[in-house]
Enzyme design. Structure first.
Site, PDB file in Angstrom:
ATOM      1  N   TYR A  22      -2.211  13.810  -5.906  1.00  0.00           N
ATOM      2  CA  TYR A  22      -2.008  13.944  -4.461  1.00  0.00           C
ATOM      3  C   TYR A  22      -2.722  15.163  -3.888  1.00  0.00           C
ATOM      4  CZ  TYR A  22       1.893  10.624  -4.959  1.00  0.00           C
ATOM      5  OH  TYR A  22       2.667   9.520  -5.212  1.00  0.00           O
ATOM      6  N   ASP A  79      -0.820  -0.384   1.123  1.00  0.00           N
ATOM      7  CA  ASP A  79       0.552   0.031   0.846  1.00  0.00           C
ATOM      8  C   ASP A  79       1.447  -0.488   1.969  1.00  0.00           C
ATOM      9  OD1 ASP A  79       2.965   1.785   1.070  1.00  0.00           O
ATOM     10  OD2 ASP A  79       2.088   2.750  -0.682  1.00  0.00           O
ATOM     11  N   HIS A  89       3.227   2.181   3.978  1.00  0.00           N
ATOM     12  CA  HIS A  89       2.278   2.937   4.797  1.00  0.00           C
ATOM     13  C   HIS A  89       1.809   2.144   6.017  1.00  0.00           C
ATOM     14  CE1 HIS A  89       0.977   5.638   1.149  1.00  0.00           C
ATOM     15  NE2 HIS A  89       2.264   5.737   1.444  1.00  0.00           N
ATOM     16  N   ASP A 137       6.089   7.863   5.988  1.00  0.00           N
ATOM     17  CA  ASP A 137       5.777   7.678   4.570  1.00  0.00           C
ATOM     18  C   ASP A 137       6.948   8.062   3.672  1.00  0.00           C
ATOM     19  OD1 ASP A 137       4.622   7.257   2.113  1.00  0.00           O
ATOM     20  OD2 ASP A 137       3.196   8.905   2.233  1.00  0.00           O
ATOM     21  N   HIS A 194       9.253   5.948   1.031  1.00  0.00           N
ATOM     22  CA  HIS A 194       9.444   4.656   0.386  1.00  0.00           C
ATOM     23  C   HIS A 194      10.919   4.368   0.138  1.00  0.00           C
ATOM     24  CE1 HIS A 194       5.109   4.691  -1.456  1.00  0.00           C
ATOM     25  NE2 HIS A 194       5.146   5.089  -0.189  1.00  0.00           N
TER      26      HIS A 194
END
Length: 276
Positions: A70, A176, A179, A224, A226
Site C-alpha cells: 500500500y 473492486d 471501491h 473504502d 470493506h
C-alpha cells in the site's frame, strides 16, 4: 464455473498458499508481495515458486493476484518516493516471472494536491519505466474509492493512464466492488449500466479480476471500508448478480473481506452456492 479465492498470507511460502487455497475451496488467491506497510521482501525461493506454478497448472487454477504494498505511490510529490515505488514494483515483477502468467495488482496512487492530470502523467511515466515486452505478468490498475487525492476512482482516469502507457497489452484493470460503489457507481441498481460504461470508456477486455467485497458505507461515500459478504450496504443479492453476470464469470474473484480463514471458507462456499 466461479473462480473464487481470498487474500492469503505469504509467510508460509508459495506452495503452502496454493494448498491452503485448495483447503478453503478456492481456485485462485491473492497475496502481498512483501510487507504491505513496508518495503523488504524475503529472499525468493525459486523451488517453492516452481512448486506453486506446477500446482496451479495441475489443479486448473485461475490466475492468482500478487498485490503491491500500500505504501507505494508512483505519483507522489517527492521524486525519491516515486523512484522507490518504481524500484520495488520492478523487483516484484522480476520475482513474479518465476510464477509465469499471473497478475500484479496495485493502487494507482495519490496525487497529493498536484492534481489528477499530474498524477495520471506520473503514474504512466512510472509504468513506462517498469514494464518490459518480455514479461508474462499482467499489471492491474485497481479501481479506487476516491478518498483524499486518490487517482483511479473514475473510469476515465484509468483510461488516461492506459492511453499514456507504451506497452498497454501488459496492463489490465481489477474492479473492486466496495471501491466502485463508494466512488458512486450504482452496481446495486444498475450493474449492466456500470459495465456498459466501463466497456465504453476502458473496454471489458481489459477487466481481468474482481475484488469482491461488501461495503460498510453507502454508494458515493468515498470511504473504502470493506464489509463481509452480505453484511454491508451492497448486500448479498447485488453481489450474487455480480458473480453470475455473463460478462464477468470468466474472471477470478478475490475476497478482501475482514475475515479469518474459516470466514473466508464460509464465504467461498456461500458464493459457490449462489452461482448458476
Amino acid at each position: 464455473m466461479l473462480h473464487i479465492g481470498c487474500h492469503l498470507s505469504s509467510s508460509a511460502g508459495f506452495a503452502a498458499m496454493g494448498r491452503q487455497a485448495q483447503a478453503l475451496g478456492a481456485d485462485t488467491f491473492q497475496f502481498f508481495t512483501r510487507n504491505p506497510r513496508g518495503s523488504r521482501a524475503k529472499p525468493l525461493d525459486t523451488a517453492d515458486a516452481a512448486a506453486l506454478a506446477e500446482l496451479l497448472a495441475r489443479q486448473g487454477f485461475a490466475p492468482i493476484i500478487a498485490h503491491a504494498p500500500y505504501t507505494l505511490n508512483l505519483c507522489g510529490t517527492e521524486e525519491k518516493n516515486r523512484l522507490f515505488a518504481r524500484e520495488t514494483m520492478a523487483d516484484d515483477l522480476a520475482r513474479m516471472e518465476h510464477i509465469p502468467g499471473q497478475y500484479y495488482n496495485f493502487h494507482p496512487g495519490s496525487h497529493v494536491e498536484q492534481g489528477t492530470e499530474a498524477g495520471v502523467a506520473l503514474i504512466a511515466e512510472g509504468l513506462n519505466a517498469i514494464l518490459r515486452p518480455e514479461q508474462t505478468t499482467t499489471v492491474l490498475l485497481e479501481t479506487m474509492a476516491g478518498k483524499g487525492s486518490e487517482v483511479g476512482s473514475r473510469f476515465e482516469e484509468l483510461r488516461e493512464i492506459l492511453d499514456r502507457v507504451e506497452l498497454p497489452d501488459k496492463l489490465g484493470v481489477c474492479l473492486d466492488t466496495c471501491h466502485v460503489s463508494d466512488a458512486g457507481y450504482d452496481i446495486i441498481g444498475d450493474l449492466d449500466g456500470v459495465l456498459a460504461e466501463f466497456d465504453r470508456i476502458i473496454g471489458l477486455h481489459r477487466l481481468r479480476a474482481i475484488h469482491l467485497n461488501d461495503s460498510l458505507n453507502p454508494r458515493g461515500a468515498r470511504k473504502d471500508r470493506h464489509a463481509r459478504i452480505g453484511e454491508g450496504c451492497i448486500g448479498l443479492e447485488a453481489l450474487a448478480r455480480i458473480v453470475n453476470h455473463p460478462a464477468l464469470t470468466r474472471l477470478p474473484f478475490c475476497l478482501e473481506t475482514p475475515n479469518e480463514l474459516p470466514g473466508y471458507a464460509a464465504e467461498i462456499a456461500l458464493l459457490r452456492s449462489l452461482t448458476d
